[in-house]
Structure formats: structure tokens, C-alpha cells
Design an enzyme around this catalytic site. Structure first.
Site, mmCIF file in Angstrom:
data_model
loop_
_atom_site.group_PDB
_atom_site.id
_atom_site.type_symbol
_atom_site.label_atom_id
_atom_site.label_comp_id
_atom_site.label_asym_id
_atom_site.label_seq_id
_atom_site.Cartn_x
_atom_site.Cartn_y
_atom_site.Cartn_z
ATOM 1 N N ASN A 66 -10.210 0.708 7.295
ATOM 2 C CA ASN A 66 -11.616 0.543 7.682
ATOM 3 C C ASN A 66 -11.863 0.537 9.183
ATOM 4 O OD1 ASN A 66 -11.809 0.315 4.951
ATOM 5 N ND2 ASN A 66 -12.668 -1.741 4.934
ATOM 6 N N TYR A 84 0.809 -1.227 0.000
ATOM 7 C CA TYR A 84 0.000 0.000 0.000
ATOM 8 C C TYR A 84 0.842 1.277 0.000
ATOM 9 C CZ TYR A 84 -3.718 -3.233 1.358
ATOM 10 O OH TYR A 84 -4.616 -4.263 1.402
ATOM 11 N N HIS A 89 -4.476 5.972 -1.918
ATOM 12 C CA HIS A 89 -5.248 5.769 -0.692
ATOM 13 C C HIS A 89 -4.399 6.031 0.553
ATOM 14 C CE1 HIS A 89 -9.093 4.651 0.812
ATOM 15 N NE2 HIS A 89 -8.796 3.434 1.226
ATOM 16 N N ASN A 108 -14.333 4.892 3.718
ATOM 17 C CA ASN A 108 -14.453 3.918 4.809
ATOM 18 C C ASN A 108 -13.671 4.298 6.064
ATOM 19 O OD1 ASN A 108 -16.263 2.224 3.510
ATOM 20 N ND2 ASN A 108 -14.630 1.120 2.449
ATOM 21 N N ASP A 157 -7.507 10.832 1.505
ATOM 22 C CA ASP A 157 -7.643 10.938 0.047
ATOM 23 C C ASP A 157 -9.106 11.181 -0.301
ATOM 24 O OD1 ASP A 157 -7.880 8.102 1.030
ATOM 25 O OD2 ASP A 157 -8.569 7.760 -1.017
ATOM 26 N N TYR A 172 -5.507 -0.682 9.795
ATOM 27 C CA TYR A 172 -6.043 -0.673 8.445
ATOM 28 C C TYR A 172 -7.162 0.367 8.369
ATOM 29 C CZ TYR A 172 -3.193 -4.631 7.125
ATOM 30 O OH TYR A 172 -2.123 -5.428 6.877
#
Length: 192
Positions: free
Chosen positions: A67, A16, A21, A113, A92, A65
């Protein structure tokens, strides 16, 4: 002494790193580096402490993470006794073009999210958000690949300038307040 919580949203893991993101992580890294501090591994987050004039800043990158970002935000907000209006979440935003950044003192998650979980955990939308436009140049059905994709060579110069501007905006936010920071950033355009 004024105390602030600056939260860069992203996902942990090399796959990532430096994706659209994860721009919140990149801005948090840049801000911490600018002030010659480093991140340490703490509960639910990487954390650095930065002092600017009369402002103490707790800067975190949640390790939960995206979420589940709200868990880290709620934990550090309560542990450090930081009022909700002194939280700045960097995120973002697909709805903003690449040349724009928006700061809002409050507002909905707009389908993001990470923000959705923060809103759920804090039971409010009344916390400031620094939204970093990533554009929406993707084919139908390719949103996930776009968001989790790397910046293009054409985008990178604009992204770098915007990261520098975000670091400046964080400083204005903590020293002069959200209104001064909004006045500065919301009218700026970072065209290539």
C-alpha cells in the site's frame, strides 16, 4: 545509455512469499536470477542492477508493503533520474484470467492499492504496467484470502510459464520499447 526502473510489487515477510499478490516479487527474482545478479538491501527496497546490451536496469522490490509502494518508486525514479515512461511496474490483476498477461503504456490503478499509491506519489497514470492475471475464482467475500493465498497445483505450471514470458517481455520492453513488448505479450494465451 538507456536507464529503466523495473518494479515488482509485493509484500515483505515469509507469510506473503509466493502468494498471488506477490507475483511481482517472484518475477523480479526470476528476472534478476536469469541475469546472474542478486538483490541487496537498499533504501525502501531490495535492489539489483542489470545490464542488457545498451540498457541499464534498476530492478526493485519495495520493502514498504504494497500500500506504500509509491514511496519506493518515487525515491528510486528520482535518485536514478529515470523518466516515467521507462518505469515498468509488475503487478497481480484480479480482472485478468490466469492464462493472460497484459502490458499497458498507461492506465488507472483499477482498484489495486499498490498502483493507487504509485499513481498518488507520481501524480500520473502514464507509466507502463505489466499486469499478471490471477483470475477471480473465489467466493463472495473471500477476495482477500484468494489474493493472499498460494497458487493451486493446477495453476503452477501456467504461472511458471507466465513468469518466464514476463522476463522475456521485460527484455523486449527495455531493448525495443513498450509497443514491441505489447504486441508480443497481449495476444499470448497461457492455457494449461
Amino acid at each position: 545509455m538507456n536507464k529503466f526502473l523495473v518494479v515488482g510489487l509485493g509484500n515483505i515477510g515469509q507469510e506473503y512469499a509466493h502468494t498471488r499478490h506477490n507475483i511481482g516479487f517472484d518475477i523480479a527474482d526470476s528476472f534478476t536470477h536469469k541475469h546472474r545478479e542478486v538483490f541487496t538491501v537498499e533504501r525502501l527496497a531490495f535492489l539489483s542492477r542489470i545490464k542488457i546490451k545498451n540498457a541499464n536496469i534498476v530492478c526493485i522490490k519495495p520493502t514498504t508493503y504494497m500500500n506504500l509502494s509509491g514511496r519506493a518508486v518515487k525515491y528510486w525514479m528520482e535518485k536514478e533520474k529515470i523518466p516515467v515512461e521507462n518505469i515498468l511496474v509488475i503487478v497481480d490483476d484480479l480482472a485478468l484470467p490466469i492464462e493472460k498477461i497484459r502490458l499497458r503504456a498507461q492506465g488507472s490503478h483499477a482498484g489495486h492499492n499498490g498502483l493507487k499509491d504509485i499513481e498518488f506519489m507520481l501524480a500520473t497514470t502514464a507509466y507502463p504496467k505489466l499486469r499478471f492475471g490471477i483470475g477471480n475464482q473465489f467466493a463472495k467475500g473471500a477476495q482477500v484470502d484468494f489474493v493472499l493465498g498460494k497458487w493451486t497445483a493446477e495453476e503452477l505450471p501456467v504461472v511458471k510459464r507466465k513468469i518466464e514470458a514476463c522476463c522475456e517481455i521485460i527484455e523486449i520492453f527495455v531493448l525495443q520499447g513498450s509497443a514491441a513488448a505489447m504486441n508480443k505479450i497481449n495476444s499470448m494465451d497461457f492455457k494449461g
